[in-house]
Design an enzyme around this catalytic site. Structure first.
Site, PDB file in Angstrom:
ATOM      1  N   ASP A  32       0.051   5.192   1.003  1.00 12.02           N
ATOM      2  CA  ASP A  32      -0.074   6.149   2.099  1.00 12.02           C
ATOM      3  C   ASP A  32      -0.117   5.438   3.443  1.00 12.02           C
ATOM      4  O   ASP A  32      -0.980   4.580   3.669  1.00 12.02           O
ATOM      5  CB  ASP A  32      -1.345   6.990   1.932  1.00 12.02           C
ATOM      6  N   ASP A  82       0.879  -1.169   0.000  1.00 13.27           N
ATOM      7  CA  ASP A  82       0.000   0.000   0.000  1.00 13.27           C
ATOM      8  C   ASP A  82       0.919   1.222   0.000  1.00 13.27           C
ATOM      9  O   ASP A  82       2.118   1.114   0.294  1.00 13.27           O
ATOM     10  CB  ASP A  82      -0.886  -0.041   1.248  1.00 13.27           C
ATOM     11  N   ASP A 108      -1.437  -0.924   6.002  1.00 13.90           N
ATOM     12  CA  ASP A 108      -1.583  -0.297   7.321  1.00 13.90           C
ATOM     13  C   ASP A 108      -3.031  -0.206   7.774  1.00 13.90           C
ATOM     14  O   ASP A 108      -3.300   0.424   8.802  1.00 13.90           O
ATOM     15  CB  ASP A 108      -0.975   1.107   7.299  1.00 13.90           C
TER      16      ASP A 108
END
Length: 234
Positions: free
Chosen positions: A11, A9, A172
């Site tokens: 960001d 991922d 995250d």
């Protein structure tokens, strides 16, 4: 034989973009007469996307929901400012580039699967000088679907030329973990990203607090354990 692959991922996982996303949010809010929102824990909203982040900031300023017209204008100003100031203060997380390089030396390739628009993701990684590390950079508009649809992840793996049987997702958020689970791909969660709950609550296969833990030994353990393996923390 296709190579094993690590899919990140963007960001909150690969790059800490919160300072610039928050600055863009405050720039947009200033045009409707609202003062800046301090970071002060607000970065937990960043992972939900710009539109939701703007909604929550607007409401946190003591106002009702902004309404579609106002929100559309906020988004326009947010995106224009973000694009003009990229990469700003955004930086890759400590040790992530070293971890990728070490895994590449063992035959792995790397890719990015993000719900950021592909053009913004590519532009950010180019501005940081690291776009060449990734065999594919796939955003929310690369395919007809986006995370948490597993086809976003499997499509990224296919575009990168990786082996889905030897793939690992790193993220995250709950969205990243659901995506990987739906694709039957092991998932490592970082615990320093943008989420309002601790990532361990979403049942990843491993949780790390430092990218020095993302090594060949962990990758082998994840592939060996499969989806029935226990959650463990490094």
């Amino acid at each position: 034989m296709k190579p094993p692959i690590i899919v990140f991922d963007l960001d909150g996982t690969l790059v800490d973009t919160a300072p610039d996303l928050l600055a863009s949010m405050n720039h947009a809010l200033s045009h409707v007469g609202l003062g800046p929102i301090a970071d002060d824990g607000f970065r937990k909203h960043v992972g939900f996307g710009a539109r939701i982040m703007l909604e929550r900031a607007y409401e946190e300023s003591g106002h009702a929901h902004p309404g579609k017209e106002t929100l559309d204008e906020l988004m326009r100003r947010f995106l224009a400012y973000y694009e003009d100031t990229m990469p700003g203060a955004s930086r890759p997380y400590d040790h992530v580039l070293e971890a990728i390089a070490a895994l590449e030396a063992e035959g792995y390739i790397a890719a990015v699967c993000t719900n950021k628009l592909e053009a913004y993701a590519t532009r950010l990684l180019k501005a940081l000088g690291i776009d060449g590390i990734f065999k594919a950079i796939c955003g929310q508009d690369t395919f007809p679907v986006r995370k948490p649809d597993p086809a976003h992840l499997t499509g990224t793996i296919d575009m990168a030329g990786g082996d889905p049987r030897r793939a690992i997702m790193v993220g995250d958020s709950e969205t990243d973990i659901l995506t990987a689970k739906s694709a039957s791909i092991p998932v490592v969660a970082v615990d320093f990203g943008y989420t309002d709950r601790h990532v361990s609550e979403f049942g990843p296969d491993a949780v790390i607090s430092d990218y020095r833990a993302l090594d060949l030994a962990l990758a082998r353990k994840l592939h060996h354990a499969g989806k029935s393996g226990p959650v463990f923390q490094r």
